[in-house]
Scaffold this motif. Structure first.
Motif, mmCIF file in Angstrom:
data_model
loop_
_atom_site.group_PDB
_atom_site.id
_atom_site.type_symbol
_atom_site.label_atom_id
_atom_site.label_comp_id
_atom_site.label_asym_id
_atom_site.label_seq_id
_atom_site.Cartn_x
_atom_site.Cartn_y
_atom_site.Cartn_z
ATOM 1 N N LYS A 8 -12.657 -10.340 6.516
ATOM 2 C CA LYS A 8 -11.365 -11.008 6.366
ATOM 3 C C LYS A 8 -10.262 -9.971 6.178
ATOM 4 N N VAL A 9 -9.108 -10.236 6.783
ATOM 5 C CA VAL A 9 -7.955 -9.373 6.567
ATOM 6 C C VAL A 9 -6.772 -10.244 6.185
ATOM 7 N N ALA A 10 -6.170 -9.966 5.052
ATOM 8 C CA ALA A 10 -4.954 -10.675 4.653
ATOM 9 C C ALA A 10 -4.002 -9.637 4.077
ATOM 10 N N GLY A 11 -3.092 -9.136 4.900
ATOM 11 C CA GLY A 11 -2.167 -8.106 4.423
ATOM 12 C C GLY A 11 -2.941 -6.896 3.936
ATOM 13 N N VAL A 300 2.395 -1.341 0.068
ATOM 14 C CA VAL A 300 2.541 -1.698 -1.333
ATOM 15 C C VAL A 300 1.359 -1.229 -2.181
ATOM 16 N N ARG A 333 8.159 -1.722 -10.045
ATOM 17 C CA ARG A 333 7.644 -1.819 -8.666
ATOM 18 C C ARG A 333 6.140 -1.663 -8.657
ATOM 19 N N ARG A 339 0.892 -7.297 -9.081
ATOM 20 C CA ARG A 339 1.032 -8.742 -8.956
ATOM 21 C C ARG A 339 0.678 -9.198 -7.548
ATOM 22 N N GLU A 340 1.127 -8.417 -6.575
ATOM 23 C CA GLU A 340 0.874 -8.813 -5.197
ATOM 24 C C GLU A 340 -0.618 -8.803 -4.890
ATOM 25 N N GLY A 343 -2.326 -11.681 -6.653
ATOM 26 C CA GLY A 343 -2.098 -12.937 -5.955
ATOM 27 C C GLY A 343 -3.032 -13.085 -4.769
ATOM 28 N N ARG A 344 -3.196 -11.989 -4.035
ATOM 29 C CA ARG A 344 -4.066 -12.064 -2.861
ATOM 30 C C ARG A 344 -5.526 -12.205 -3.248
ATOM 31 N N GLU A 347 -6.340 -14.452 -8.294
ATOM 32 C CA GLU A 347 -6.605 -14.435 -9.735
ATOM 33 C C GLU A 347 -5.669 -15.417 -10.417
ATOM 34 N N PRO A 349 -2.811 -16.460 -12.507
ATOM 35 C CA PRO A 349 -1.641 -15.670 -12.903
ATOM 36 C C PRO A 349 -1.298 -15.839 -14.381
#
Lengths: 590, 457
Positions: A8-11, A300, A333, A339-340, A343-344, A347, A349
């Protein structure tokens, strides 16, 4: 090494199967494009990987190559004056290789492995050595010698040590341990970034970092080995303060981490620092600086790593016995990168979508600062000061990153958007900021400046507090309703604000004020306080008094060059006495 | 052989799930063929071993799960560039919409751009004269800077942007200028205003326009600024032009992003904008700059409207953290007819120090600028006090400052949208105003300049 297969690839998040042999936080190479990633979660044979480079064009079915190594940095001579990306790839080398844009999967050495350095041994054949001992030195830049240390895990008797010119990967020293096994030592060593480097013991910071910034040195000082957070809305001057510290703080080594910030800011450091002269060493400031740049348009995930890369390099120089200061701009940052990824990973939040472990990660990071006794037999002392900028959303510091930072740091410079709008810089609010190193600072100031300075600065702070109260009254009833004594206080507070606290970072002279100059200006302001009080109490009109020509000279005193300070200040003070006497005589008040 | 899939499983909002796919890559472009023959584009957001989640760039109306077909093109979204794009108008997907034949492209470029190596940048330091005193004098714009206009609904940001586009010039001779304009979800009339203004001045022949109107598909707004920047980079780095990119309105862009994020059921951040809004915006704004070895440059003026004039709203807030300053418009000044209504105290140009001074503008610029700020701020404080307590409660000096603030707004800021002032004029007006204050009050200016420029009565 065993290969895994992408499912799987998501970003920046890639999931792969067939990874049962991998360890948590191992580095992997993703797809044929050789993108660098790090394993951040394992479920059976499936691994979640955060990829440090853009993943477009990567798809399921492609391979993952394991390296079996955690994310590490290479440490050795040649790091100073470099600019690295978040995972220690030199950006200037990448520029030579791929041009103006950063291409993916580009491979360059973190440290130049061809360049030869002249190694001067400090130990001899037959000496017994243990981890942290300095076996020799290399003149890394004009001002800094890189001290070659015995890596952790090597102990024994030196059988051979080679002076002369060597590359960082050549064996320069052979050591035989108790069991008769030989170990080779090179100038370069590796260290996993997420693990703090070992020290003999931690000590309490007591020496002060002199920054040449009046509001900081005088009112909110930071100790060498201390921690500090600077939260502030955009435009409040966080970056300028960080740059000022990187330029003028009396640390031996500066590590500047630009984390998710503007590309032009890093370019500014790159173009400006080589031309700036360190007031202490008289050499270019770049010669004590390492830059880590993960600009906001770079991937990121590498932003998350850049902070650790920076602090590990900082620890390496600290271990040599240097005073190191690390500036991180901006820790927000880095938190957003966490956080990013969180989120992916789907987890749960915590506050504002940040992961629940945000606070502990921030604490771990700042805890790597400190004053330490380094490993090695000579008991040398090194310090690592960490100064982190925070960019709270909307400038409101009730948000989690600011609050988590403030719970752990000892110094808080609260930047005030209101002051910034009035162009009062540095916009450090003197009413809300604090330093918990006050006691150590006063002891240091008594030893290094004077007892008088300590009492003056405390008095100055109470005048500023007093002013805040008086201002409220003035807002309500007008200036005429205030007693003349209070009007004098207001006038002195105004001078303190405008002529002492405000400092022009872009003026050649005013950018840096020595402790001596700070003391002289403060003394002069109090002399003014004294004279004006006397005159006004005797009946001189407040406005008439402030029109005296020497008053304007106080305002410009900060632009007087260091060498001329004593003479010119004496003159202003003479003028002060003369003009005060005159105005009193004129009014027949003597 | 490119496979066609008839396995669309679901469409919801701008998202679509295609199953049983093979060899699909993250971020590649797909083409959807509707039953009526129409084709639309989409992009892969997430891909697993047997399914791809794609984001539509256009509306989903008419897509039939059984009949529509998808094929993946193995590349990202591209824009065809050539010198002939000058003078042309495109939609948000890069299709020509001015009725003229399609541009024959020299090459196709991925619109996403790659991160710029900071080691390849040149620190921006060349002054651009916009002819607007509040910008040139106090918040100086330099080549390669990204300086947004923070506006509100009903404020004349369009007029200011056009004024800058018309008047902007570099003090060096023979520079080639170009304007790239991206309209992101703005009404027809606003877009027409820009087009007509550029046409009137003849600037249209050196402009490229990308128009996504308010009634065009919202998801197209995500590609519009990237199309524009791809065109700008081509003109800057291959045609050696100094390119000014004006993008309006970035708030609409962020809303389109939010729409996609919500459809993906991502964890919302502040005001339901996605957590990666900062990163996403920075991949747009950071494309401004000046590069080593290249003559051209990309200077960016994004415009955004702050909902309720709130500067802490996520869009202006995150923008301000990325851009090198901001020009803030003031409703108060605008109501009083002071145009362009730039609130100079809230505005800021981070790069001004590099662009001003001897050899660039004038030796006294830095001092004048600091002094004007400080004096205007003090004057405004005095005026506030005056409003509460009356004029008589003010000291003589404060009354001077109050008057200074009034004059400053009238003479320095309110120049109108047609006046084009040179930097010399701007600085001289500054001195004229400062000379109404006593000399010893000018603490921020070096004595030599006071002696030289202070206007004695």
């Amino acid at each position: 090494m065993k290969q895994g297969i992408i499912t799987k690839v998501a970003g920046p998040l890639v999931i792969a199967k067939g990874m049962e042999e991998a360890n948590m936080f191992d580095v992997v190479k993703v797809s044929d494009k050789n993108l660098i990633g790090e394993i951040i979660e394992m479920h059976g044979e499936n691994a979640s990987i955060q990829v440090y480079e853009e993943t477009s064009g990567v798809g399921p079915g492609e391979k993952i190559v394991q390296t079996g190594m955690p994310l590490s940095v290479e440490l050795g001579p040649g790091m100073l004056t470099s600019i690295y990306d978040g995972i220690q790839r030199p950006l200037d080398k990448i520029y030579q290789k791929t041009g103006k844009n950063i291409e993916r999967g580009v491979e360059v050495n973190s440290i130049d492995k061809e360049r030869k350095w002249t190694f001067v041994p400090k130990k001899h054949v037959g000496d017994t050595i243990k981890p942290g001992d300095i076996i020799g030195i290399v003149q890394e830049t004009k001002v800094i010698e890189c001290r070659i240390m015995v890596p952790v895990g090597v102990e024994g008797i030196i059988k051979e040590i080679k002076s002369g010119d060597h590359t960082v990967v050549e064996d320069i020293c052979m050591v035989e341990d108790k069991k008769g096994k030989m170990h080779a030592i090179q100038m370069m060593q590796k260290w996993p970034v997420r693990k703090p480097r070992k020290v003999a013991k931690k000590l309490n910071p007591d020496d002060m970092l002199v920054t040449g910034q009046r509001v900081i040195d005088t009112f909110f000082p930071i100790a060498k080995g201390g921690t500090c957070a600077i939260p502030g809305a955009f435009g409040s001057g966080k970056t300028v303060i960080q740059h000022q510290l990187a330029k003028w703080a009396d640390a031996d080594i500066i590590i500047y981490v630009g984390c998710g910030e503007r590309g032009n800011e890093m370019t500014e450091v790159l173009t400006e620092f080589p031309n700036l002269i360190d007031p202490r060493t008289k050499d270019s400031l770049m010669n004590r600086t390492v830059l880590i740049a993960n600009t906001s348009d770079m991937p990121v995930a590498a932003r998350e790593a850049s902070i650790y890369t920076g602090i590990t390099i900082a620890e390496y120089y600290r271990d040599m016995g240097y005073n190191v200061a690390l500036m991180a701009d901006s820790t927000s940052r880095w938190a957003e990168a966490l956080r990013e990824m969180s989120g992916r990973l789907e987890e749960m939040p915590g506050e504002e979508g940040y992961p629940a472990y945000l606070g502990s990660r921030i604490a771990e990071f700042y805890e790597r600062a400190g004053k330490v006794e380094c490993l090695g037999g000579d008991g040398r002392i090194g310090t690592l000061t960490v100064i982190g900028a925070v960019s709270p959303a909307g400038g409101d510091i009730s948000e989690p990153v600011s609050q988590s930072s403030l719970r752990i740091v000892k110094v808080f410079w609260g930047l005030d958007a209101g002051l910034a709008a009035k162009r009062h810089f540095p916009s450090i609010n003197w009413l809300t900021s604090y330093s918990l190193y006050k006691e150590q600072a006063e002891k240091w100031e008594r030893e290094n400046i004077s007892d008088e300075f300590v009492s003056l600065k405390n008095e100055a702070m109470s005048i500023l507090q007093e002013e805040a109260k008086l201002q409220e009254i003035v807002q309500l009833v007008g200036i005429d309703a205030v007693s003349s004594k209070d009007r004098v206080t207001l006038e002195v507070a105004r001078i303190l604000r405008e002529d002492y606290l405000a400092q022009d970072a872009f003026d050649d002279v005013d950018a840096y004020a020595s402790s001596h100059k700070q003391e002289r200006i403060l003394k002069m302001i109090f002399k003014f306080y004294d004279k004006m009080s006397k005159a006004v109490l005797a009946g001189v009109n407040v406005e008439e008094y402030t029109k005296l020509s020497y008053v304007a000279r106080i305002g410009k005193a900060k632009f007087i060059e260091e060498e001329k300070v004593d003479n010119e200040f004496d003159e202003i003070e003479k003028a002060m006495e003369r003009e005060t006497d005159e105005i009193m005589e004129k009014g027949g008040l003597v | 052989m490119i496979k066609e899939y008839k396995t669309i499983q679901e469409t919801a909002g701008p998202l679509m799930l295609v199953e049983n796919v093979e060899n699909v890559k993250y971020d590649e472009i797909g083409e959807i063929k509707l039953q009526n023959g129409e084709t639309r584009l989409c992009k892969v957001l997430e891909v697993t071993e047997d399914a791809a989640l794609v984001q539509l760039f256009e509306s989903s109306s008419g897509i039939n799960l059984k009949e529509s077909k998808v094929r993946f093109l193995g590349k990202g979204l591209e824009f065809g560039v050539s010198k002939n794009i000058l003078g042309r108008v495109f939609n948000g997907m890069g299709k020509a919409i001015d009725g003229m034949p399609n541009v024959i492209a020299d090459k196709k470029v991925d619109i996403n751009g790659k991160p710029i190596n900071p080691a390849a940048r040149i620190f921006p330091s060349e002054f651009i004269q916009t002819g607007v005193s509040s910008i040139d004098g106090l918040n100086t714009l330099v080549i390669g800077q990204k300086l947004p206009i923070f506006s509100g609904s009903g404020l004349p940001h369009a007029e200011l942007a056009v004024q800058i586009a018309k008047q902007a010039k570099v003090l060096k001779e023979d520079t080639k200028f170009a304007v790239v304009f991206a309209a992101i979800g703005i009404p027809f009339e606003d877009a027409e205003y820009f087009t007509n203004s550029l046409r009137e001045t003849g600037a249209i022949s050196r402009s490229v326009m990308f128009i996504n109107l308010a009634n065009d598909p919202a998801v197209e707004r995500i590609s519009t600024p990237r199309m524009a920047l791809t065109a700008a980079e081509y003109l800057a780095y291959e045609e050696n032009m100094q390119v000014l990119v004006i993008m309006t309105d970035m708030t609409n862009y962020a809303e389109a992003l939010r729409e996609v994020s919500a459809a993906r059921k991502e964890i919302p951040g502040r005001r339901a904008y996605p957590g990666y809004l900062y990163t996403d915006l920075s991949t747009i704004y950071e494309r401004a700059g000046k590069i080593k070895g290249k003559e051209g440059s990309v200077t960016m003026i994004p415009i955004l409207t702050m909902p309720e004039d709130d500067k802490t709203h996520p869009v202006p807030d995150l923008t301000g953290y990325i851009t090198e300053g901001q020009i803030v418009l003031s409703r108060d000044l605008n109501k009083r007819g002071m145009t362009p209504p730039v609130d100079v105290l809230l505005s800021l140009s981070r790069l001004k120090n590099e662009g001003i001074g001897k050899g660039k503008t004038r030796e006294d610029h830095s001092g004048v600028l600091n002094q004007l700020f400080a004096s205007y701020a003090r004057g405004k404080d005095a005026k506030e006090l005056m409003a509460i307590l009356g004029e008589s409660a003010l000291s003589e000096l404060d009354r001077m400052y109050a008057k200074f603030a009034d004059d400053f707004e009238k003479e320095f800021i309110a120049q109108g949208f047609d006046a084009n002032r040179s930097i010399e004029e701007t600085l001289n007006i500054g001195w004229k105003l400062l000379s109404t204050l006593p000399k010893q009050e000018l603490k921020r200016i070096k004595d030599v300049f006071i002696d030289k420029y202070y206007v004695e009565d």
